[in-house]
Design a protein around this motif. Structure first.
Motif, PDB file in Angstrom:
ATOM      1  N   GLN A   1      57.964   2.607  17.221  1.00  8.28           N
ATOM      2  CA  GLN A   1      58.671   1.399  16.787  1.00  8.28           C
ATOM      3  C   GLN A   1      60.127   1.432  17.218  1.00  8.28           C
ATOM      4  O   GLN A   1      60.702   0.402  17.586  1.00  8.28           O
ATOM      5  CB  GLN A   1      58.578   1.261  15.267  1.00  8.28           C
ATOM      6  CG  GLN A   1      59.155  -0.054  14.726  1.00  8.28           C
ATOM      7  CD  GLN A   1      58.325  -1.242  15.139  1.00  8.28           C
ATOM      8  OE1 GLN A   1      57.132  -1.317  14.813  1.00  8.28           O
ATOM      9  NE2 GLN A   1      58.937  -2.188  15.860  1.00  8.28           N
ATOM     10  N   TRP A   2      60.728   2.632  17.165  1.00  5.81           N
ATOM     11  CA  TRP A   2      62.132   2.755  17.571  1.00  5.81           C
ATOM     12  C   TRP A   2      62.311   2.317  19.023  1.00  5.81           C
ATOM     13  O   TRP A   2      63.265   1.594  19.345  1.00  5.81           O
ATOM     14  CB  TRP A   2      62.595   4.210  17.386  1.00  5.81           C
ATOM     15  CG  TRP A   2      64.067   4.408  17.614  1.00  5.81           C
ATOM     16  CD1 TRP A   2      65.055   4.365  16.686  1.00  5.81           C
ATOM     17  CD2 TRP A   2      64.700   4.665  18.875  1.00  5.81           C
ATOM     18  NE1 TRP A   2      66.281   4.585  17.276  1.00  5.81           N
ATOM     19  CE2 TRP A   2      66.096   4.778  18.614  1.00  5.81           C
ATOM     20  CE3 TRP A   2      64.261   4.817  20.176  1.00  5.81           C
ATOM     21  CZ2 TRP A   2      67.028   5.033  19.625  1.00  5.81           C
ATOM     22  CZ3 TRP A   2      65.186   5.068  21.194  1.00  5.81           C
ATOM     23  CH2 TRP A   2      66.544   5.175  20.913  1.00  5.81           C
TER      24      TRP A   2
ATOM     25  N   ASP B   1      61.769  -1.485  19.458  1.00  8.01           N
ATOM     26  CA  ASP B   1      62.932  -2.234  18.988  1.00  8.01           C
ATOM     27  C   ASP B   1      64.090  -2.203  19.982  1.00  8.01           C
ATOM     28  O   ASP B   1      65.023  -3.019  19.881  1.00  8.01           O
ATOM     29  CB  ASP B   1      63.415  -1.682  17.645  1.00  8.01           C
ATOM     30  CG  ASP B   1      62.447  -1.987  16.502  1.00  8.01           C
ATOM     31  OD1 ASP B   1      61.595  -2.878  16.670  1.00  8.01           O
ATOM     32  OD2 ASP B   1      62.549  -1.323  15.442  1.00  8.01           O
ATOM     33  N   LYS B   2      64.048  -1.276  20.926  1.00  5.62           N
ATOM     34  CA  LYS B   2      65.107  -1.175  21.936  1.00  5.62           C
ATOM     35  C   LYS B   2      64.777  -1.948  23.216  1.00  5.62           C
ATOM     36  O   LYS B   2      65.515  -1.860  24.195  1.00  5.62           O
ATOM     37  CB  LYS B   2      65.352   0.302  22.279  1.00  5.62           C
ATOM     38  CG  LYS B   2      65.868   1.151  21.123  1.00  5.62           C
ATOM     39  CD  LYS B   2      67.248   0.707  20.665  1.00  5.62           C
ATOM     40  CE  LYS B   2      67.756   1.594  19.528  1.00  5.62           C
ATOM     41  NZ  LYS B   2      69.111   1.194  19.081  1.00  5.62           N
ATOM     42  N   GLU B   3      63.664  -2.689  23.201  1.00  2.00           N
ATOM     43  CA  GLU B   3      63.336  -3.491  24.373  1.00  2.00           C
ATOM     44  C   GLU B   3      64.451  -4.511  24.612  1.00  2.00           C
ATOM     45  O   GLU B   3      64.948  -5.139  23.681  1.00  2.00           O
ATOM     46  CB  GLU B   3      61.997  -4.209  24.178  1.00  2.00           C
ATOM     47  CG  GLU B   3      61.521  -4.919  25.433  1.00  2.00           C
ATOM     48  CD  GLU B   3      60.111  -5.478  25.297  1.00  2.00           C
ATOM     49  OE1 GLU B   3      59.921  -6.654  25.652  1.00  2.00           O
ATOM     50  OE2 GLU B   3      59.209  -4.739  24.841  1.00  2.00           O
TER      51      GLU B   3
ATOM     52  N   TYR C   1      51.547   1.940  21.638  1.00  2.00           N
ATOM     53  CA  TYR C   1      51.839   1.159  20.429  1.00  2.00           C
ATOM     54  C   TYR C   1      50.665   0.263  20.076  1.00  2.00           C
ATOM     55  O   TYR C   1      50.285   0.147  18.899  1.00  2.00           O
ATOM     56  CB  TYR C   1      53.108   0.346  20.649  1.00  2.00           C
ATOM     57  CG  TYR C   1      53.683  -0.283  19.404  1.00  2.00           C
ATOM     58  CD1 TYR C   1      54.217   0.507  18.389  1.00  2.00           C
ATOM     59  CD2 TYR C   1      53.706  -1.664  19.239  1.00  2.00           C
ATOM     60  CE1 TYR C   1      54.757  -0.070  17.242  1.00  2.00           C
ATOM     61  CE2 TYR C   1      54.242  -2.246  18.097  1.00  2.00           C
ATOM     62  CZ  TYR C   1      54.770  -1.446  17.102  1.00  2.00           C
ATOM     63  OH  TYR C   1      55.304  -2.011  15.966  1.00  2.00           O
TER      64      TYR C   1
END
Length: 519
Positions: free
Chosen positions: A235-236, A239-241, A397
């Motif tokens: 998830q980390w 979220d940085k996409e 994911y």
């Protein structure tokens, strides 16, 4: 080296490693560093760490032979090498457990790498730094690298020695089970992720980051079916996409020596063709990617590694939105009818037409080849090896979503990002001939297995994938693999999902290491 200056440091670490050994006259060289004189300054710490990175330039790693274990040992590839023992180790004919290139060299290179990481982790905490952030980042990188090598030990042998301190030559390693290895990988990566930065400046590209630690930790969790824990780590990165990570528009940007360390790269090994020596620890130590020499067609390379034909068929099952074949097929494989399948692409291979006499109807591995800019291979390809890509993160994911109770529709969002990459231009799963994959968890996971193969083939993850999916644990799974790869007719359940422990290691351990079951 492109970014990390490690060649001289590799030599230095070898001196440190051997400094406790004396010749027959017991004469010491006062100019040779020892563990007592070396680990004193911030510069020593940095050099010691860079020596850990230098272990990527050894034949038992992704530089050369490890791809034989992961690519050619899986259902993606095979070997027709005239070196029979080498080819046998890709088709589960393990006779000599001490076969250097197929087994012992992996074990040695992994454990020497672990030894060097242990030196950093043992000595650097006692060194005074003006900036504790720098100190912690050095420690975090060593933790990441140690975890990376223990990940390989757990994947290939499923047990091994767990060594967490630098030891001298009298040490007898004692085996631990697979679960203990994974636990150490988890602990190292959790600690590393707390210390590492999100990114490095241009002079330090290629060093481990928090994203690399979290991605590898997610992979470790997934191999143990800890999907909830893996999803949290992934998830980390998700979220940085668009800030740190994303997909490159052009799929090919991930495999050439152009556009390296790009936004799709989570961790990549820095190769170049500047040093053209051997793989020892002198100043001319080779830093090129050597796999390309072994995979290229005859007359260009050694053609020891080839692709299985089923991949071509799978790529051609659907067209992209322009009515053309999936461009990933062109970039990943060479085969005789490729010019007809891709009339708008260069029909030549390394500037040559297909050689019917030498190449026949075999399928060759184009991914990472250097045919896009030169006419033959050697041992010094400059391509960085992208060990973990953001496309892999998206597909992992998606797997974690359905494994933790999410729906195939939710998971398909992330698969579709990979499928609809600008250069790939495939329809979404919902609008494809595989729309039925969204009908159930099992159907989705089965389709995801193929999506991973089409995106990630010959990138070294297929063997771990097959183990995670349980295809190596049942006769049904082996029968499926046999239908794609005849080498699996040699596969024995309960035995060949792991390699034999090198016999010399067992013999020298005073009974502390035992051979794997079935061997």
């Amino acid at each position: 080296m492109k970014r990390i200056n490690i060649v001289i440091c590799g030599l230095l670490a070898t001196l440190v490693y051997t400094s406790c050994s004396h010749d027959l006259l017991d004469i010491e060289n006062p100019n040779e560093p020892t563990t007592g004189t070396f680990w004193k300054t911030e510069d020593d710490a940095q050099k010691g760490l860079d020596a850990v990175y230098s272990r990527f330039y050894k034949e038992g790693t992704w530089m050369r032979w490890l791809s034989f274990r992961y690519d050619l040992g899986s259902d993606e590839g095979w070997s027709t090498s005239p070196w029979n023992e080498l080819a046998d180790w890709t088709r589960f004919n393990y006779v000599n457990y001490n076969f250097w290139e197929g087994n012992n060299q992996h074990w040695e290179d992994f454990y020497v790498s672990i030894f060097r990481a242990n030196q950093v982790l043992h000595y650097v905490p006692e060194i005074s730094f003006t900036d504790d952030t720098k100190k912690n980042r050095i420690i975090g990188q060593a933790e990441f690298l140690r975890a990376l090598w223990y990940f390989q030990v757990a994947t290939l042998w499923e047990k091994g020695a767990l060594v967490l301190e630098p030891k001298d030559g009298s040490y007898k390693p004692e085996e631990v089970p697979e679960a203990r290895l994974w636990a150490q990988v988890e602990a190292d990566l959790q600690s590393a992720a707390a210390k590492l930065p999100e990114s490095w400046d241009a002079d330090n590209r290629g060093r481990a980051t928090i994203g690399a630690a979290k991605a590898l930790l997610a992979k470790a969790y997934m191999q143990q079916h800890k999907f909830a824990e893996a999803k949290a780590e992934l998830q980390w990165l998700i979220d940085k996409e668009n800030s740190l990570y994303g997909l490159m528009d052009d799929y090919m940007d991930n495999f050439t020596h152009y556009n390296e360390n790009n936004k799709e790269s989570i961790f990549e090994i820095q190769f170049d063709d500047k040093n053209k020596g051997g793989t020892g620890n002198d100043a001319s130590m080779a830093t090129g990617f050597q796999r390309t020499q072994f995979y290229a067609p005859g007359g260009i390379g050694w053609q020891d590694g080839k692709a299985r034909a089923w991949l071509v068929g799978e790529y051609k099952r659907e067209k992209n939105l322009s009515g053309e074949n999936d461009i990933r097929l062109y970039h990943n494989l060479y085969y005789k009818t490729s010019p007809q399948d891709f009339p708008d692409e260069n029909p030549l291979i390394y500037g040559r037409k297909w050689d019917d006499g030498a190449w026949g109807d075999h399928m060759f591995i184009r991914k990472y080849s250097t045919g896009y800019y030169r006419d033959r291979e050697d041992y010094f390809a400059p391509n960085n090896y992208r060990l973990i890509r953001y496309a892999d993160i998206l597909l992992m994911y998606a797997e974690c979503i359905v494994e933790t109770g999410g729906t195939p529709t939710e998971a398909a969002v992330y698969v579709n990002k990979v499928r609809t990459r600008l250069s790939t231009n495939l329809p979404t799963l919902q609008n494809s001939i595989f729309a039925n994959a969204l009908s159930s968890k099992d159907a989705f996971l089965k389709r995801l297995q193929m999506e991973r193969a089409l995106e990630l083939c010959f990138e070294g993850w297929r063997w771990a994938d097959l183990k995670r999916w349980g295809l190596l644990d049942t006769q049904e799974g082996i029968d499926e693999l046999k239908s794609r790869d005849g080498d699996f007719n040699n596969f024995i359940l309960g035995k060949h999902k792991r390699l034999p422990i090198p016999q010399i290691e067992v013999d020298n351990s005073d009974g502390k290491l035992t051979q794997n079951p079935g061997y």
